[in-house]
Design a protein around this motif. Structure first.
Motif, PDB file in Angstrom:
ATOM      1  N   GLY A   1       0.716  -1.570  -0.141  1.00  0.00           N
ATOM      2  CA  GLY A   1       0.317  -0.274  -0.171  1.00  0.00           C
ATOM      3  C   GLY A   1       0.509   1.133   0.531  1.00  0.00           C
ATOM      4  O   GLY A   1       0.527   2.444  -1.195  1.00  0.00           O
ATOM      5  N   ILE A   2       1.545   1.555   0.774  1.00  0.00           N
ATOM      6  CA  ILE A   2       2.403   2.700   1.140  1.00  0.00           C
ATOM      7  C   ILE A   2       4.079   2.791   0.042  1.00  0.00           C
ATOM      8  O   ILE A   2       3.660   3.662  -0.693  1.00  0.00           O
ATOM      9  CB  ILE A   2       2.930   2.592   2.769  1.00  0.00           C
ATOM     10  CG1 ILE A   2       4.304   4.337   2.643  1.00  0.00           C
ATOM     11  CG2 ILE A   2       3.999   1.419   2.112  1.00  0.00           C
ATOM     12  CD1 ILE A   2       4.147   4.059   4.517  1.00  0.00           C
ATOM     13  N   ASP A   3       3.900   1.915  -0.253  1.00  0.00           N
ATOM     14  CA  ASP A   3       4.858   1.377  -1.798  1.00  0.00           C
ATOM     15  C   ASP A   3       4.107   2.023  -2.974  1.00  0.00           C
ATOM     16  O   ASP A   3       5.048   2.740  -3.827  1.00  0.00           O
ATOM     17  CB  ASP A   3       5.608  -0.072  -1.634  1.00  0.00           C
ATOM     18  CG  ASP A   3       6.858  -0.134  -0.739  1.00  0.00           C
ATOM     19  OD1 ASP A   3       6.815   0.539  -0.029  1.00  0.00           O
ATOM     20  OD2 ASP A   3       6.207  -1.685  -0.143  1.00  0.00           O
ATOM     21  N   ARG A   4       3.072   1.921  -2.857  1.00  0.00           N
ATOM     22  CA  ARG A   4       2.241   2.313  -4.305  1.00  0.00           C
ATOM     23  C   ARG A   4       1.931   3.626  -4.019  1.00  0.00           C
ATOM     24  O   ARG A   4       2.282   4.130  -5.067  1.00  0.00           O
ATOM     25  CB  ARG A   4       0.503   1.410  -4.187  1.00  0.00           C
ATOM     26  CG  ARG A   4       0.071   1.965  -5.302  1.00  0.00           C
ATOM     27  CD  ARG A   4      -1.115   0.339  -5.333  1.00  0.00           C
ATOM     28  NE  ARG A   4      -1.125  -0.777  -5.541  1.00  0.00           N
ATOM     29  CZ  ARG A   4      -0.262  -1.383  -4.823  1.00  0.00           C
ATOM     30  NH1 ARG A   4      -1.464  -1.187  -3.509  1.00  0.00           N
ATOM     31  NH2 ARG A   4      -0.427  -2.671  -5.778  1.00  0.00           N
ATOM     32  N   ALA A   5       1.508   3.960  -3.092  1.00  0.00           N
ATOM     33  CA  ALA A   5       1.549   5.753  -2.902  1.00  0.00           C
ATOM     34  C   ALA A   5       2.499   6.271  -2.879  1.00  0.00           C
ATOM     35  O   ALA A   5       2.544   7.378  -4.293  1.00  0.00           O
ATOM     36  CB  ALA A   5       0.723   5.910  -1.325  1.00  0.00           C
ATOM     37  N   GLU A   6       3.729   5.419  -2.500  1.00  0.00           N
ATOM     38  CA  GLU A   6       4.991   6.368  -3.030  1.00  0.00           C
ATOM     39  C   GLU A   6       5.664   6.304  -4.614  1.00  0.00           C
ATOM     40  O   GLU A   6       5.675   7.517  -4.823  1.00  0.00           O
ATOM     41  CB  GLU A   6       5.969   5.923  -2.383  1.00  0.00           C
ATOM     42  CG  GLU A   6       7.697   6.615  -1.663  1.00  0.00           C
ATOM     43  CD  GLU A   6       8.926   6.135  -3.073  1.00  0.00           C
ATOM     44  OE1 GLU A   6       9.165   7.153  -3.746  1.00  0.00           O
ATOM     45  OE2 GLU A   6       8.195   5.459  -3.668  1.00  0.00           O
ATOM     46  N   GLY A   7       5.342   5.456  -4.772  1.00  0.00           N
ATOM     47  CA  GLY A   7       5.444   4.908  -5.913  1.00  0.00           C
ATOM     48  C   GLY A   7       4.965   6.668  -7.360  1.00  0.00           C
ATOM     49  O   GLY A   7       5.596   7.637  -7.615  1.00  0.00           O
ATOM     50  N   LEU A   8       3.607   6.494  -7.105  1.00  0.00           N
ATOM     51  CA  LEU A   8       2.607   7.333  -8.080  1.00  0.00           C
ATOM     52  C   LEU A   8       2.292   8.309  -7.242  1.00  0.00           C
ATOM     53  O   LEU A   8       2.881   9.180  -8.548  1.00  0.00           O
ATOM     54  CB  LEU A   8       1.108   6.853  -7.550  1.00  0.00           C
ATOM     55  CG  LEU A   8       0.941   5.191  -8.106  1.00  0.00           C
ATOM     56  CD1 LEU A   8      -1.016   5.394  -7.814  1.00  0.00           C
ATOM     57  CD2 LEU A   8       1.125   5.262  -9.768  1.00  0.00           C
ATOM     58  N   SER A   9       2.994   9.231  -6.116  1.00  0.00           N
ATOM     59  CA  SER A   9       3.693   9.906  -5.939  1.00  0.00           C
ATOM     60  C   SER A   9       5.126  11.283  -6.444  1.00  0.00           C
ATOM     61  O   SER A   9       4.888  12.320  -7.161  1.00  0.00           O
ATOM     62  CB  SER A   9       3.528  10.532  -4.467  1.00  0.00           C
ATOM     63  OG  SER A   9       4.603   9.929  -3.966  1.00  0.00           O
TER      64      SER A   9
END
Length: 479
Positions: A427-435
């Protein structure tokens, strides 16, 4: 209230001065990035290796060759064509490759070095330039950075005006990256100015990330305090401007006014840069606390090869490479096809394992730490990924990979042909990658083309740089 306003103004100046040098380093290196990655990026004749079809079918099986050379066990093997002859590329228990003729069983002296040189000349299409050095590289450095992922690799340096270096992973017959003199210089500058690798050299990677997080936090506070000062003093600024115009006095505070106005204009840009940068660093710090599990190290006994690799029911023209994998107590030939399909055949009886690549991918995900929820059977989805996506981007290098998606939202990407974990996205990796790709690298403008996107990101960085410089000039004028 007046004292509070003055304190805000004072702290804005202090924070701005602390952040000035880092901002200049990051914006200047950010301005150089499009030149390095796009406009001045070197070109190479071929980026993908297309193996030559075998003109002559191997006369000897892998087992026959290993028995002849008294090799009782090994880690893995592959098949290659070198000088129009078939060879077995065998990784021994010391993790180095030996090359055996598939026709005679003879060892090719310095085979891995020769094959790396052959591949480097293939990618560059340069058969005449002298090679100045050939070295095995087992760690990343300024010119071969972690973004390239592949290790170990051979670094082959050509004696050419452009100083071309090519990095070769012989095990998969692929290139890690290539650099000319211009790109090498820009990579070193970018590494020091943007990622501050000199801090890692001083006290380690965690120290580097923590320092960067602190600096980014100071930048964010400087931005917030600047906006607060503008909100608290805007009436005063407006009145001063009106009085100057009414009295027709010379604008002696142009620098201050321009700093405020442009600062307001680029505040959103600076906010996206700092927040996405801080998020990126925080996730990196959190992930670095959990050391990645070492890759699978299997040991195959030569006596296990009861089925000859030459008797597998697949046309040679359809096979890119052959290897061996072990999972769930069994050993399989792994055939990597020319159309990116991967098939598995039992070494005991030659029977094909249905849906073998998905099974092996799930085995690898579990090995590297994936933990399916209870009663998740039937809900785990396995999909082969053959091209890069927003979530699994070019930065990951490896293709094709299997994506294992769990019900709780984790995606694990594994390259089954090397048994390597390519990426884990929670979850946090996906959000960080997109941001990071949208707020920091402006991938939201990809629809307009890479050139337009790069120009937009450069203008944003330039705006932040100019605001910082004008703020410093204004500070000097106030002294």
């Amino acid at each position: 209230m007046a004292t509070a306003k003055q304190n805000f103004y004072k702290w804005h100046r202090i924070l701005g001065l602390i952040a000035l040098i880092p901002v200049m380093m990051w914006t200047l290196s950010g301005l150089s990035h499009p030149f390095m990655s796009n406009w001045f990026r070197p070109t190479i004749a071929r980026e993908i290796y297309k193996s030559q079809p075998l003109q002559v079918k191997p006369a000897l099986s892998l087992k026959q060759v290993l028995d002849k050379n008294k090799v009782p066990g090994f880690i893995n093997f592959g098949t290659i064509t070198y000088q129009e002859q078939p060879y077995y590329q065998v990784m021994g228990m010391d993790s180095t490759y030996q090359y055996y003729s598939a026709n005679t069983g003879d060892v090719l002296a310095n085979g891995d070095r020769l094959y790396a040189t052959y591949l480097a000349r293939y990618f560059t299409q340069d058969s005449t330039s002298k090679i100045t050095s050939i070295t095995i590289q087992k760690a990343f450095d300024a010119e071969y950075q972690p973004i390239n992922h592949l290790l170990p690799v051979w670094k082959i340096s050509f004696d050419r005006p452009d100083g071309m270096d090519v990095y070769i992973e012989t095990g998969q017959s692929r290139m890690g990256t290539f650099n000319n003199n211009t790109r090498k210089a820009m990579l070193v500058v970018f590494e020091q100015l943007h990622t501050w690798q000199f801090l890692a050299a001083i006290a380690g990677e965690q120290f580097r990330v923590v320092v960067l997080l602190i600096i980014v936090g100071i930048m964010l506070l400087s931005l917030i305090s600047g906006l607060t000062v503008y909100g608290l003093f805007w009436k005063k600024f407006k009145t001063a401007t009106e009085n100057r115009r009414r009295d027709k006095r010379k604008d002696t505070r142009f620098v201050h006014r321009f700093h405020r106005q442009l600062g307001l204009a680029v505040s959103l840009v600076m906010f996206t840069f700092t927040v996405s940068g801080a998020f990126h660093l925080y996730v990196k710090l959190a992930n670095d606390r959990h050391a990645a599990k070492a890759g699978i190290r299997q040991m195959v006994k030569t006596a296990q090869l009861k089925t000859s690799n030459l008797s597998l029911p697949v046309e040679d023209s359809l096979v890119k490479n052959v290897g061996l994998v072990q999972f769930y107590g069994r050993t399989f030939y792994q055939l990597n096809g020319t159309k990116k399909q991967v098939r598995y055949f039992d070494v005991d009886n030659g029977a094909e394992l249905e849906n073998g690549d998905a099974m092996y991918a799930n085995y690898l995900a579990s090995y590297y730490g994936a933990e399916p929820e209870k009663n998740a059977d039937g809900k785990v989805k396995t999909t082969q990924i053959r091209e890069f996506t927003n979530e699994y981007g070019f930065i990951n290098k490896r293709l094709p990979v299997q994506q294992i998606s769990y019900p709780h939202g984790e995606n694990w990407y594994v390259e089954t042909t090397t048994s390597q974990l390519a990426a884990k996205v929670a979850g946090i990796d996906r959000a960080e990658g997109l941001s990071f790709i949208f707020l920091h690298k402006y991938f939201g403008m990809a629809w307009a083309g890479k050139n337009v996107r790069d120009i937009a990101s450069m203008l944003a960085a330039l705006g932040v740089l100019v605001v910082s410089v004008f703020g410093f000039i204004g500070f000097l004028k106030n002294r």
